[in-house]
Design an enzyme around this catalytic site. Sequence first.
Site, PDB file in Angstrom:
ATOM      1  CD  GLU A 280      -3.253  -1.782   2.231  1.00 23.38           C
ATOM      2  OE1 GLU A 280      -4.199  -1.399   2.102  1.00 23.38           O
ATOM      3  OE2 GLU A 280      -2.594  -0.897   3.253  1.00 23.38           O
TER       4      GLU A 280
ATOM      5  CG  ASP B  63     -11.852  -8.579  -0.415  1.00 15.69           C
ATOM      6  OD1 ASP B  63     -12.662  -9.216   0.533  1.00 15.69           O
ATOM      7  OD2 ASP B  63     -10.685  -7.556   0.037  1.00 15.69           O
TER       8      ASP B  63
END
Length: 231
Positions: A12, A199
């Site tokens: 990230e 997701d």
Amino acid sequence: MRIGIIGAMNEEIIELKSVMNNIEEECIGNLSFFKGELKGKEVVLVECGIGKVNGAICATFMKSHFNVDMLLFTGVAGGVNPDINIGDIVIATDLVEHDFDTTAFGYELGQIPRMAEYKFKTDETLRDIAYDCAVKAFGEAKVWKGRIVSGDQFIASPDKIKWLKEIFDGYCTEMEGAAVAHVCYTFNLPFLVIRAISDKADDDAKVDYPEFVKLAAKNSKTIIEGILERL
């Protein structure tokens, strides 16, 4: 102006670190903070680690040690709102700790006793800038503004998704943002949390997550760069 940027995992922050200039590393404990320039702005970047405590530790250092003027948290999340798809962007309007439970004493789920606020609101100006940048980059259909819910749980259950939607009206769920927001509220520090959906937080979450996390991180990086250009 000095801007703090936090991501939970290396995936990230690596995209942002790769485009920083004049990087200097400062270690505090086992944490590595990277000071440098990004889009002409002075920034401090850190991988905080997974979970609410790790997020809160780094947010506290960002204010108390580096004295940042604002804080941006970027990374990935699982979708809760059924209309949100993998690859979409959620810009937090506010954040709640969904696993904070003192209902035995008459409080609402997520409510923190003896605190005036537990729905921690993001900075409106940062939110509007981020939304404009995200829409320009990805299109209005892929950008959402709404509540992000956080807890020390990786959600991979349709029943839990339904619960998070019904109880909290969550748009997505992750493991750090609300704790960072809690710290920023305490220090009166302007902040924003941006999440790219990796997701759907359902039975396929463990399969989807590794495949899409890098793409989602790239999408978050695009928005962070856009914000910095506008500040």
